[in-house]
Design a protein around this motif. Structure first.
Motif, PDB file in Angstrom:
ATOM      1  N   ALA A 183       0.857  -1.192   0.000  1.00 32.99           N
ATOM      2  CA  ALA A 183       0.000   0.000   0.000  1.00 32.99           C
ATOM      3  C   ALA A 183       0.892   1.240   0.000  1.00 32.99           C
ATOM      4  N   ARG A 184       1.492   1.536  -1.135  1.00 34.30           N
ATOM      5  CA  ARG A 184       2.446   2.636  -1.188  1.00 34.30           C
ATOM      6  C   ARG A 184       2.478   3.236  -2.586  1.00 34.30           C
ATOM      7  N   ARG A 185       3.001   4.441  -2.666  1.00 39.51           N
ATOM      8  CA  ARG A 185       3.296   5.083  -3.944  1.00 39.51           C
ATOM      9  C   ARG A 185       4.555   5.911  -3.745  1.00 39.51           C
ATOM     10  N   ASN A 186       5.680   5.370  -4.160  1.00 41.62           N
ATOM     11  CA  ASN A 186       6.975   6.022  -4.035  1.00 41.62           C
ATOM     12  C   ASN A 186       7.419   6.504  -5.412  1.00 41.62           C
ATOM     13  N   GLN A 187       7.848   7.747  -5.496  1.00 39.73           N
ATOM     14  CA  GLN A 187       8.241   8.304  -6.794  1.00 39.73           C
ATOM     15  C   GLN A 187       9.231   9.440  -6.577  1.00 39.73           C
ATOM     16  N   ALA A 188      10.225   9.523  -7.463  1.00 42.09           N
ATOM     17  CA  ALA A 188      11.192  10.618  -7.445  1.00 42.09           C
ATOM     18  C   ALA A 188      10.940  11.521  -8.640  1.00 42.09           C
ATOM     19  N   ALA A 189      11.148  12.806  -8.463  1.00 44.07           N
ATOM     20  CA  ALA A 189      11.036  13.738  -9.571  1.00 44.07           C
ATOM     21  C   ALA A 189      12.152  13.483 -10.571  1.00 44.07           C
ATOM     22  N   LEU A 190      11.882  13.707 -11.845  1.00 42.14           N
ATOM     23  CA  LEU A 190      12.889  13.459 -12.865  1.00 42.14           C
ATOM     24  C   LEU A 190      14.147  14.286 -12.628  1.00 42.14           C
ATOM     25  N   SER A 191      13.995  15.481 -12.093  1.00 33.23           N
ATOM     26  CA  SER A 191      15.146  16.342 -11.823  1.00 33.23           C
ATOM     27  C   SER A 191      15.904  15.926 -10.573  1.00 33.23           C
ATOM     28  N   GLY A 192      15.314  15.058  -9.738  1.00 32.19           N
ATOM     29  CA  GLY A 192      16.003  14.519  -8.572  1.00 32.19           C
ATOM     30  C   GLY A 192      15.861  15.320  -7.304  1.00 32.19           C
ATOM     31  N   GLY A 193      15.224  16.482  -7.346  1.00 30.06           N
ATOM     32  CA  GLY A 193      15.156  17.333  -6.166  1.00 30.06           C
ATOM     33  C   GLY A 193      13.955  17.103  -5.277  1.00 30.06           C
ATOM     34  N   ARG A 194      13.059  16.193  -5.683  1.00 33.79           N
ATOM     35  CA  ARG A 194      11.876  15.896  -4.882  1.00 33.79           C
ATOM     36  C   ARG A 194      11.640  14.391  -4.848  1.00 33.79           C
ATOM     37  N   VAL A 195      11.136  13.898  -3.722  1.00 30.60           N
ATOM     38  CA  VAL A 195      10.774  12.489  -3.571  1.00 30.60           C
ATOM     39  C   VAL A 195       9.500  12.419  -2.750  1.00 30.60           C
ATOM     40  N   THR A 196       8.547  11.595  -3.192  1.00 32.68           N
ATOM     41  CA  THR A 196       7.374  11.321  -2.372  1.00 32.68           C
ATOM     42  C   THR A 196       7.378   9.845  -1.990  1.00 32.68           C
ATOM     43  N   TYR A 197       6.981   9.544  -0.765  1.00 31.75           N
ATOM     44  CA  TYR A 197       7.052   8.170  -0.270  1.00 31.75           C
ATOM     45  C   TYR A 197       5.923   7.921   0.721  1.00 31.75           C
ATOM     46  N   SER A 198       5.631   6.618   0.931  1.00 33.70           N
ATOM     47  CA  SER A 198       4.547   6.213   1.829  1.00 33.70           C
ATOM     48  C   SER A 198       5.108   5.643   3.121  1.00 33.70           C
ATOM     49  N   SER A 199       4.314   5.722   4.161  1.00 31.68           N
ATOM     50  CA  SER A 199       4.684   5.174   5.464  1.00 31.68           C
ATOM     51  C   SER A 199       3.431   4.632   6.141  1.00 31.68           C
ATOM     52  N   TYR A 200       3.565   3.501   6.827  1.00 29.59           N
ATOM     53  CA  TYR A 200       2.381   2.929   7.485  1.00 29.59           C
ATOM     54  C   TYR A 200       1.976   3.746   8.713  1.00 29.59           C
ATOM     55  N   ARG A 201       2.879   4.596   9.214  1.00 27.73           N
ATOM     56  CA  ARG A 201       2.564   5.386  10.401  1.00 27.73           C
ATOM     57  C   ARG A 201       2.751   6.863  10.091  1.00 27.73           C
ATOM     58  N   ALA A 202       1.820   7.665  10.568  1.00 30.08           N
ATOM     59  CA  ALA A 202       1.929   9.110  10.391  1.00 30.08           C
ATOM     60  C   ALA A 202       2.921   9.680  11.394  1.00 30.08           C
ATOM     61  N   PHE A 203       3.629  10.735  10.990  1.00 28.96           N
ATOM     62  CA  PHE A 203       4.557  11.417  11.883  1.00 28.96           C
ATOM     63  C   PHE A 203       4.690  12.865  11.415  1.00 28.96           C
ATOM     64  N   GLY A 204       5.403  13.649  12.183  1.00 29.32           N
ATOM     65  CA  GLY A 204       5.661  15.027  11.783  1.00 29.32           C
ATOM     66  C   GLY A 204       4.405  15.879  11.812  1.00 29.32           C
ATOM     67  N   ASP A 205       4.154  16.615  10.709  1.00 25.64           N
ATOM     68  CA  ASP A 205       3.075  17.599  10.667  1.00 25.64           C
ATOM     69  C   ASP A 205       1.783  17.051  10.074  1.00 25.64           C
ATOM     70  N   ALA A 206       1.577  15.730  10.126  1.00 30.24           N
ATOM     71  CA  ALA A 206       0.408  15.115   9.488  1.00 30.24           C
ATOM     72  C   ALA A 206      -0.896  15.617  10.102  1.00 30.24           C
TER      73      ALA A 206
END
Length: 645
Positions: A254-277
């Motif tokens: 249950a995830r969707r991990n992807q990097a921007a083509l330019s390399g400066g951004r990454v989105t990723y999934s986590s089973y637990r929320a943390f930070g500013d969620a």
């Protein structure tokens, strides 16, 4: 070791010297020359069950006789066994190989059968020249190491012999030598002085230490070329969580991990929320952005209240897709609150959102479905245009006047400027009468595992290839904005199309999971057959001019009839043979021709000139036999178009 000179099987006299030991391991397979009726079975005796000396001084041998039909027990009668030494036969070296190779060291192993001699010893000879010419070093010093197998007739893997003080980047010749009381020495594989080679690794030259990010180039990162460095993207503090995800309802991650083509951004999934969620769904989503001071992370979880109002899809990531540079994202929302005023309350909805803080949400569904309850309504994103301004999705509800009112899955095109258009509309301008799907038709599997969506929506969002069916195949159409739908084939499986939507590859299924592969020119309305007896496509180039597929038919020189032959077809040219795969390749999760594209173990360059695939077949000189199981291991192969298969 014992011998029986004469014995009886079920009162049928049978005379031959037969060797066996009390552990039940026959040297000569018993039963290979049985008189009728057992001779018709053509089986082998596989084990001795008991060895009981009778009162008359004979021996009762209960033997398990196995053939392809059954497993029966046979009594063998004969005189008392007499002590007999093993036959004088030298050890058999069945295989030899390099288990590990470094820059200055290596570990070598062999598979040796002692043939009942418990005193079997072995060593290895190695050198930079063939050992048959002399001058090779012997390790350890002869007579070598004891095999330590006892008095058996079986192949065993030796302990590793470690070689040290080798030269980096050098090819060495080697061969094992074995000797026992039964004879020898046996030299090389099969006793024929067969030699093998290995090549030590080269020292990697340290790259420049003048990189602007030199502080990050530590440990293994110090060896990376082009001033690259490993950087940790996710934060250290994750509130006792980790960057892991759970299974969805179909047990895909249950995830969707992807990097921007330019390399400066990454989105990723986590089973637990943390930070500013703002919320904690089944799978949380984060965006990491690289700045002057390293990586910063923020949650993409959207606000939610109360329990979700939809079934299995709540056990999955809500994010459906991201743009190539991660400046836009599309997600599915099941529960309140609505995120845009025009969104329909209480119903699941698809949203588009910019991925910079403060960007607005844009809802897809802005009118209440007239024939589907809030609980049952289930929209699904199926494609986005290159610029992100258009998206195609399916939904089991009537969302505009032309759609069917039967609660079927229907296709809609969302335009950020022009609202919704119905895509699943037949050439006669009537709505589809069966559930519809972009690309290949959906299956009862909720994961849509057999769906193929490659370029099913054209790059500009003005053309959509879709199928009208509730199972694996049905009528294949192309919808063209302003013109409606055009029929391509009455029953077909979409494979791929070019980005402009002018050319499409599809397969018409036939018996035994085979079918005929076609190409269709949309504007010219011209059909071109490519190949028959195609099991499935292994993938296509971005412009659909190159397609790889598997077929048991002989379509080019080098192929083997009835076997899974991998082929490549280039537009305007003859089909070429790539390799013959192992039949078991088609049963694995990495099959080169898996019916489900998301289970296909192939990767193709955008121009189609190179294919990477996995196979258990030995397609090169490399020995892919597993060192432990003796079974072939799947290896990764790279094929370049225009080179010999």
């Amino acid at each position: 070791m014992y011998a029986v000179n004469e014995y009886y099987v079920d009162n049928l006299n049978y005379s031959e010297i037969v060797e066996f030991d009390l552990s039940g391991e026959p040297v000569i397979p018993l039963g290979s020359h049985f008189a009728p009726p057992l001779a018709k079975a053509k089986g082998e005796i596989t084990a001795l069950a008991t060895n009981t000396v009778t009162a008359a001084g004979g021996v009762d041998l209960y033997v398990a006789f196995q053939n392809s039909l059954n497993d029966v027990r046979v009594r063998v009668y004969g005189p008392a066994p007499i002590k007999w030494p093993p036959p004088l036969r030298p050890p058999l070296i069945a295989a030899q190989y390099a288990d590990e190779v470094g820059t200055e060291d290596a570990t070598l192993k062999a598979k040796i059968n002692p043939l009942f001699w418990a005193d079997t010893k072995y060593f290895v000879e190695y050198g930079e020249e063939p050992c048959s010419l002399g001058g090779c070093t012997k390790v350890p010093a002869p007579p070598g190491l004891l095999l330590e197998t006892g008095q058996v007739n079986a192949i065993f893997t030796t302990e590793g012999i470690e070689l040290s003080g080798l030269k980096a980047g050098t090819t060495y010749h080697y061969r094992f030598v074995a000797k026992s009381g039964g004879g020898g020495p046996s030299v090389g594989v099969g006793g024929g002085e067969g030699e093998s080679t290995f090549t030590t690794r080269t020292f990697e030259e340290l790259p420049s230490d003048g990189c602007s990010n030199q502080a990050f180039r530590t440990s293994a990162g110090a060896f990376l070329p082009d001033c690259r460095a490993y950087e940790m993207v996710s934060p250290v503090e994750k509130e006792n969580g980790d960057i892991l995800t759970q299974c969805n309802a179909s047990c895909f991650p249950a995830r969707r991990n992807q990097a921007a083509l330019s390399g400066g951004r990454v989105t990723y999934s986590s089973y637990r929320a943390f930070g500013d969620a703002d919320s904690s769904p089944y799978s949380s989503q984060y965006l990491a952005v690289r700045g002057a001071n390293g990586w910063s992370n923020r949650s993409l979880n959207v606000p939610q209240e109360g329990p979700p109002n939809q079934g299995p899809k709540i056990l999955d990531t809500l994010w459906q897709n991201f743009s190539a540079e991660l400046d836009y994202g599309w997600f599915l929302k099941h529960n309140p609150p609505i995120l845009e005023e025009s969104a329909v309350p209480d119903y699941s909805n698809l949203y588009q959102v910019g991925l910079n803080e403060g960007d607005a949400y844009r809802a897809f569904v802005t009118s209440k479905p007239t024939d589907t309850s809030a609980f049952d309504f289930d929209p699904e994103l199926q494609g986005i245009s290159d610029d992100g301004s258009r998206a195609v999705f399916k939904a089991n509800g009537k969302l505009n006047g032309k759609a069917s009112a039967k609660g079927l899955d229907q296709l809609y095109l969302w335009d950020e400027e022009g609202g919704l258009q119905l895509v699943s509309i037949r050439p006669n301008n009537t709505a589809a009468l069966a559930s519809s799907q972009v690309g290949i038709a959906t299956t009862p599997d909720p994961s849509n595992a057999r769906s193929s969506l490659q370029n099913a929506l054209s790059a500009d969002g003005t053309r959509v290839f879709w199928t009208e069916a509730s199972f694996d195949s049905g009528p294949l159409y192309v919808w063209i904005e302003g013109k409606g739908s055009q029929l391509i084939a009455g029953k077909a499986e979409f494979i791929s199309a070019d980005p402009a939507g002018t050319s499409v590859l599809y397969r018409i299924p036939e018996a035994e999971d085979l079918g005929t592969l076609f190409e269709y020119d949309v504007d010219a309305k011209q059909v071109t057959p490519i190949a028959s007896s195609v099991r499935a496509g292994a993938g296509a180039s971005e412009d659909a001019s190159v397609v790889y597929f598997v077929s048991p038919a002989v379509l080019a020189t080098g192929a083997i009839a009835g076997q899974p032959n991998l082929y490549v077809h280039q537009q305007g040219e003859a089909t070429s043979f790539v390799a013959t795969l192992d039949p078991d390749d088609l049963k694995t999760d990495f099959a080169a021709a898996a019916i489900a594209p998301n289970q296909r173990g192939t990767r193709i360059t955008p121009d189609g000139k190179a294919l990477v695939f996995m196979s258990q077949a030995r397609l090169t000189d490399y020995d892919n036999t597993d060192a432990v199981s003796d079974e072939p291991d799947a290896e990764v192969y790279r094929y370049e178009l225009g080179t010999p298969g």
